[in-house]
Design an enzyme around this catalytic site. Structure first.
Site, PDB file in Angstrom:
ATOM      1  N   HIS A 120      51.089  42.631 -64.174  1.00 53.33           N
ATOM      2  CA  HIS A 120      49.739  42.952 -63.716  1.00 53.33           C
ATOM      3  C   HIS A 120      49.656  44.471 -63.603  1.00 53.33           C
ATOM      4  O   HIS A 120      50.579  45.106 -63.095  1.00 53.33           O
ATOM      5  CB  HIS A 120      49.513  42.292 -62.352  1.00 53.33           C
ATOM      6  N   ARG A 136      38.687  46.435 -59.729  1.00 56.02           N
ATOM      7  CA  ARG A 136      38.027  46.961 -60.929  1.00 56.02           C
ATOM      8  C   ARG A 136      36.752  46.179 -61.227  1.00 56.02           C
ATOM      9  O   ARG A 136      35.759  46.745 -61.653  1.00 56.02           O
ATOM     10  CB  ARG A 136      39.006  46.930 -62.111  1.00 56.02           C
TER      11      ARG A 136
END
Ligand SMILES: Cc1cc2nc3c(=O)[nH]c(=O)nc-3n(C[C@H](O)[C@H](O)[C@H](O)COP(=O)(O)OP(=O)(O)OC[C@H]3O[C@@H](n4cnc5c(N)ncnc54)[C@H](O)[C@@H]3O)c2cc1C
Ligand code: SF4
Ligand code: SF4
Ligand code: FES
Lengths: 601, 267
Positions: free
Chosen positions: A236, A256
C-alpha cells in the site's frame, strides 16, 4: 486421538473476519450445523481495521456507474490477470451485499437525499466506496457479528487451526489447539471454509497484525490445493513511517479520496510524472486541472476535469513513492508527504477521517488538519491465494472452500482499494452456501488417527530442555530478509538469495525452543507459525522468480516491461513430493461481450 | 545510547501471580504495547498479551498502566516519568487467564441477550424512486429495497457504533468492579449497544424491558467513570444511558402514559 476433545459439524469455517462471518451466516441459513473458529476474540479480525470503504456500483453518487464499469476497473487494476468470472460476479453482486448489510443494521454515511454515500478511491472511475468515515471495517464486522451470534452458529474463539485432515482425496476435518489451555482439538466436518486472511507478517514493514501468518494459505498448500497468483503482494502506498513504533501502520487511501495530495521532499506534486500509458488521457495532467476536479467534486457537481493522479492504482503510486525516495527526494524520515491540511477544512477532515486524525495526533504528534503526514509503502494485501471455482469457491481439494483474502484469482496482479470488503461479502456468501450444499451431499469422512497424532507430536517438539533459538529472533530475520529481497522491486539474484535464506531459516526454525508451558504461550504459537510463513514465503519467492516481467504488484528490475505473453498465464503453486512447485496455466478464455467492455474507452 | 524503561508486569493467573521487573530499550514514539512486545522478544516469549491493530481500532490490548485503564497500543511511553517503573496489570473486572490476558467471555454472553437489529418494513415512499438508474444493471433482490435517512439521523447512532469493545468502561464501572453485579447488570458497553439499536432510524425492535430488567440499568448512578475512560470518546452517560433511563421512566413509571397505553395500545 481419543484423548483430544472432538467436535462434529457439517461445516467448519476457519476465520471470523468479514469473509468467515458471512460464510458462516450463509451456511447456517442453508441448514448446515456450522462452527466458526478464530484465533482472536470475535470482532477483532483484520476486517475490523479496514478504513476507507467497500466498493459497489450502487450508483448513488454517480448514476452512470454500473457493474460493467466496476468490472472493467477491477480487471484494469488487476492488469487483466484476474479470473474474469470472479471479477464479474463480484461487480454484479456487490451492490446487493452492501444493501443486505444495511438491512442487517449497518449505518453507512449518507448522501444529501438520504442514500448510502460513496467516495472516490484509486482506480475506480466513479465515486463507488460505501463507507462510514474511516472505520468501515468496524461497521462491517460488528454488523455481521451481531447477525451471526443470532444465527445458530457455534463460535470457537481463540482456537488456532493447524492442519486440514483428509480422508483420501476429500476433507474430513481439521486439527488445532485452544490458545488459552494449549489443548488440542479435532473438528470433524463434511466441508471446511478457509477464511483466514493474509500473509503480511513475513515482511518487516506491514499494516498486518500478528494473525497474518499465512495459516490458511499454508494449510491449503499442505492439503494439496492449488494456490494462484502468489507473486503478487500489494504494498500500500501510504503507511506511516515515523516514529519507528508505528512504521507500516496504514493510512487509508480515503485521505486521497477526500482530496489529499502527495508531495516529495521538495514539496513538488510528483504523481503527474508517473501516469502509465494504460491510463494516459484519463488523469489530470496539470495541478490546475486536478484542483478543478477537486473543486467540482466537493461542490457535488459531475466533474468535467479529469481525476488527480494521486488516484491511480496502488501499484503505480507505491512504485512512484519508492522512486522519489530512492532518488533522494524523500521527506526527513524517508517517506514522502501526504497533505490534506491545505486541501480541506479542519472540521471536514475530522469528520471524514476521524481515526486518521486521532492516530497521528496520539502516535506521531502530528495534527493532520494543519500539517502534512509522512508516508511510505507498507506490505498490505495478498492478491494470491487458494485457487477456487469462481461460482462455488471450492478449491481443488473436494470439500475445501476458501473466501476473502485467503482466496485467489479475484484481484489478479493488483487489488483496487475497497474491492476487498465487497469481495468478503460476495464470496463469503457463495462459499457458505456451497459448503452447506456440499455437506448435504456427502457423509462425514473418517479421521486418520495417525495423522492427528503426528501433527500433535510435531507441535510439541518446541518444548524441551535442549538449547534452541528463540522463535522471535528467526521471525525478525525472516521479515527483514523478505522486505529487502522479495519487496516491491525484485531481481533474479535477490530472489535466489531469498530461497537460500528460507532454507536456512527452516532448519533453524525446526530446532527453535520455547520456555514455559502450553498455556497461552505466544512464543510457542509463533514457533508453530514460522512453518507456515516459511512455506508461503517460498511460494511467493518461487512464483516471483518464475514471472520474468513486471505487472501490477510484481516488479522485476531485470524485466521492467509488461510482457503480453505473460498476460495469458497465471502462476499456480502446488506442493508435491519434490516440494513447492510453480507451473504456468493459461487464463480461461473470456466471453466476447466482456472482452468488449475492456476495450471500450 | 538508548534509554531504558523499567517495567513491572503482572505474571501469573487468576489464583496466583507476581509483579516481575524487566528492562527494555526505549525508542522514539514507543507505546506500552511495544515495551511488552520487547519483553516477549528479549526475555519471555511466553508472556501472554492480546493485540491486533496497534492503532486503537480493535480494542484488544486493554490493560491497567500505573493503575489507569488504557489501550496499551495508544499509550505513549514518553508520557511517563523516565527512570520510574511503569506498572502494567491486566484489567481488574474480569478473571485473569494468564499475565495480561483476561477472560472477557461474560461480555459476549451479555451481548447475546440483546435482540438483534430488526428492520422496519420500508414504506414504498421511502424506497428508491428511480431504481432504474441505480440497479437495473446490477442484480437486485427485492428484500433489499433502498431505505433512506439523513446523515443527522445516522450521526446519532454512529457515535455508539464507534465502540471497539475494549471493555475499559466495563472495567471501571463500580457496579462491576467493586460490587461484582455481573449477573444483574449489563454494563455501559451494552447500554451503548442497546442505544445504538433503539435509536437506529431503521430498527423496530423493543429492548426497553430488557435493559430495565435483565441489564439492570437502574444500578447505574451516573458517575460518568465509563465516559471518562472510553478511548472512542463516546458520550456513554449523556447520550446513551440517560436517554435510555428517560425512555424507561416514560414507559414504565409515568402513570399517565401508562394509562394512555392501556386505553390506546397503539398510540
Ligand atoms: C489497516 C487496513 C485497512 C484496510 N482497509 C480496507 C478498506 O478500506 N477497504 C477494503 O476493501 N479493504 C481494506 N483492507 C483489506 C481488508 O480489510 C482485508 O483484506 C480483509 O478484511 C480480510 O478479511 P478476511 O475476512 O479475509 O480475513 P480477516 O478479517 O483477516 O479474518 C481472518 C480470520 O481468520 C482467523 N484465522 C487466521 N488463521 C487462523 C487459524 N490458523 N485458525 C483459526 N483462525 C484463524 C483470524 O483469527 C480471523 O478471525 C484493509 C486492511 C488493513 C490491514
Ligand atoms: S455512569 Fe453508570 S455505567 Fe457508567 S461507570 Fe457510572 S455507574 Fe457505571
Ligand atoms: S463504549 Fe468505549 S470504553 Fe466501552 S467498550 Fe466501547 S469503546 Fe470501549
Ligand atoms: S491493538 Fe487494537 S486497540 Fe490496541
Amino acid at each position: 486421538m481419543d484423548k483430544y476433545q472432538t467436535f462434529e459439524y457439517d461445516v467448519v469455517v476457519i476465520g471470523a473476519g468479514g469473509a468467515g462471518l458471512r460464510a458462516a451466516i450463509e451456511s447456517s441459513a442453508n441448514g448446515a450445523k456450522t462452527a466458526l473458529v478464530c484465533k482472536s476474540l470475535l470482532g477483532k479480525a483484520h476486517t475490523v481495521m479496514a478504513e476507507g470503504g467497500m466498493a459497489a456500483a450502487l450508483a448513488n453518487v454517480e448514476s452512470r456507474d454500473s457493474w460493467k464499469t466496476h468490472f472493467r476497473d477491477t480487471m484494469r487494476g488487476g492488469k487483466f490477470l484476474n479470473q474474469w468470472r470472479m471479477a464479474q460476479l463480484h461487480a454484479q453482486e456487490a451492490p446487493d451485499r452492501v444493501r443486505e448489510l444495511e438491512s442487517w443494521g449497518a449505518v453507512f454515511d449518507r448522501t444529501k437525499d438520504g442514500r448510502i454515500l460513496q467516495r472516490n478511491f484509486g482506480g475506480h472511475t466513479y465515486p463507488r466506496l460505501a463507507h462510514v468515515g474511516d472505520r468501515t471495517g468496524l461497521e462491517m464486522i460488528r454488523t455481521l457479528q451481531d447477525k451471526g451470534i443470532h444465527s445458530g452458529i457455534d463460535v470457537h474463539m481463540e482456537v488456532t487451526i493447524r492442519w486440514i485432515l483428509k480422508d483420501g482425496n476429500r476433507v474430513a476435518g481439521c486439527f488445532g489447539y485452544q490458545r488459552e489451555s494449549g489443548r488440542f482439538v479435532v473438528y470433524k466436518a463434511k466441508a471446511i471454509v478457509l477464511a483466514t486472511g493474509g500473509i503480511g507478517r513475513s515482511w518487516e514493514i506491514t499494516s498486518n497484525s500478528w494473525e497474518y501468518t499465512a495459516d490458511g494459505h499454508a494449510m491449503a498448500l499442505w492439503a494439496g490445493a492449488d494456490l494462484i497468483d502468489m507473486e503478487f503482494v500489494q504494498f500500500h502506498p501510504t503507511g506511516m513511517v515515523w516514529p519507528p513504533s508505528v512504521r507500516g501502520t496504514l493510512i487509508t487511501e480515503g485521505v486521497r479520496g477526500e482530496g489529499g495530495v502527495l508531495l516529495n521532499g521538495k514539496r513538488e506534486r510528483f504523481m503527474f510524472n508517473y501516469i502509465p500509458d494504460m491510463f494516459k488521457g484519463e488523469f489530470a495532467e496539470t495541478e490546475e486541472e486536478a484542483n478543478q476536479w477537486m473543486a467540482q467534486t466537493l461542490a457535488g457537481e459531475r466533474p468535467t476535469a479529469r481525476r488527480p493522479p494521486e488516484l491511480l492504482t496502488r501499484d503505480v503510486v507505491a512504485r512512484a513513492i519508492r522512486r522519489e525516495i530512492r532518488d533522494g527526494r524523500g521527506s526527513p524520515h524517508g517517506g514522502v508527504f501526504l497533505d490534506i491540511a491545505s486541501r480541506r477544512k479542519a472540521e471536514d477532515i475530522k469528520k471524514k477521517l476521524p481515526s486518521m486524525y486521532h492516530q497521528f495526533k496520539e502516535l506521531a504528534d502530528v495534527d493532520i488538519t494543519t500539517d502534512p503526514m509522512e508516508v511510505g509503502p507498507t506490505c498490505h494485501y495478498a492478491m494470491g491465494g487458494v485457487r477456487v471455482n469462481p461460482e462455488t469457491q471450492e478449491s481443488t481439494v473436494p470439500g475445501l472452500f476458501a473466501a476473502g483474502e485467503v482466496g485467489g484469482g479475484m484481484h489478479g496482479a493488483n487489488r483496487l482499494g475497497g474491492n476487498s470488503l465487497s469481495d468478503l461479502l460476495v464470496f463469503g456468501k457463495r462459499a457458505g452456501e456451497h459448503a452447506a450444499k456440499k455437506a448435504k451431499e456427502v457423509s462425514q469422512g473418517t479421521i486418520n488417527a495417525d495423522e492427528v497424532n503426528r501433527v500433535a507430536a510435531e507441535a510439541l517438539k518446541f518444548f524441551g530442555d535442549e538449547q534452541g533459538e528463540n522463535p522471535y529472533a528467526i521471525h525478525e530475520e525472516l521479515r527483514l530478509m523478505m522486505q529487502s529481497l522479495v519487496g516491491i522491486v525484485r531481481t533474479d539474484e535477490d530472489l535466489r538469495a531469498a530461497l537460500a535464506k528460507i532454507g536456512e531459516y527452516r532448519a533453524r526454525a525446526a530446532k527453535a525452543k520455547v520456555g514455559g508451558n502450553i498455556q497461552y504461550n505466544p512464543g510457542w504459537h509463533l514457533a508453530l507459525d514460522l512453518k507456515n510463513m516459511l512455506d508461503i514465503s517460498e511460494a511467493v519467492t518461487k512464483a516471483a522468480l518464475e514471472r520474468t516481467e513486471s505487472r501490477g504488484g510484481h516488479t522485476r528490475e531485470d524485466f521492467p516491461e509488461t510482457d503480453k505473453e505473460w498476460g495469458k498465464v497465471n502462476c499456480v503453486v502446488r506442493q508435491n513430493k519434490d516440494g513447492i512447485q510453480v507451473v504456468r496455466e493459461p487464463r480461461p478464455p473470456m466471453p466476447a461481450e466482456l472482452e468488449e467492455l475492456l476495450k471500450k474507452d | 545510547m538508548a534509554e531504558e524503561a523499567i517495567l513491572h508486569i503482572y505474571r501469573g493467573n487468576n489464583d496466583k501471580g507476581e509483579m516481575v521487573e524487566y528492562r527494555v530499550p526505549v525508542q522514539p514514539g514507543m507505546v506500552v504495547l511495544d515495551a511488552v512486545h520487547a519483553v516477549q522478544a528479549m526475555y519471555s516469549p511466553d508472556l501472554a498479551v492480546r493485540w491486533n491493530c496497534k492503532a486503537g481500532k480493535c480494542g484488544s490490548c486493554s490493560g491497567e498502566v500505573n493503575g489507569k485503564p488504557r489501550l496499551m497500543c495508544m499509550d505513549r511511553m514518553d508520557k511517563y516519568p523516565a527512570g520510574e517503573p511503569i506498572v502494567i496489570r491486566p484489567i481488574k473486572s474480569f478473571p485473569v487467564m494468564k499475565d495480561l490476558a483476561t477472560d472477557v467471555s461474560w461480555n459476549y454472553r451479555v451481548n447475546k441477550k440483546i435482540p438483534p437489529f430488526q428492520m422496519k418494513p420500508v414504506a414504498t415512499s421511502l424506497r428508491d424512486a428511480d431504481a432504474k438508474s441505480a440497479g437495473s444493471e446490477s442484480r437486485r433482490d427485492s428484500a433489499t429495497a433502498e431505505p433512506r435517512f439523513s446523515q443527522e439521523e445516522a450521526d446519532r447512532v454512529q457515535e455508539f457504533r464507534k465502540c471497539i469493545e475494549c471493555y475499559l468502561c466495563q472495567n471501571v464501572c463500580h457496579v462491576l468492579r467493586d460490587h461484582e453485579k455481573h449477573e444483574e447488570f449489563g454494563g455501559p458497553r451494552f447500554f451503548v449497544r442497546v442505544a445504538s439499536l433503539e435509536m437506529h432510524p431503521l430498527d423496530c425492535g423493543d429492548r426497553l424491558e430488557l435493559v430495565k430488567d435483565q441489564l439492570g440499568l437502574g444500578f447505574c448512578n451516573i458517575t460518568r467513570c465509563c465516559t471518562e475512560v472510553c478511548p472512542e470518546h463516546i458520550h456513554i452517560t449523556d447520550n446513551a444511558i440517560i436517554p435510555l433511563k428517560e425512555r424507561v421512566v416514560d414507559r414504565f413509571y409515568d402513570p399517565i402514559k401508562k394509562l394512555l397505553r392501556i386505553v390506546f395500545p397503539k398510540a
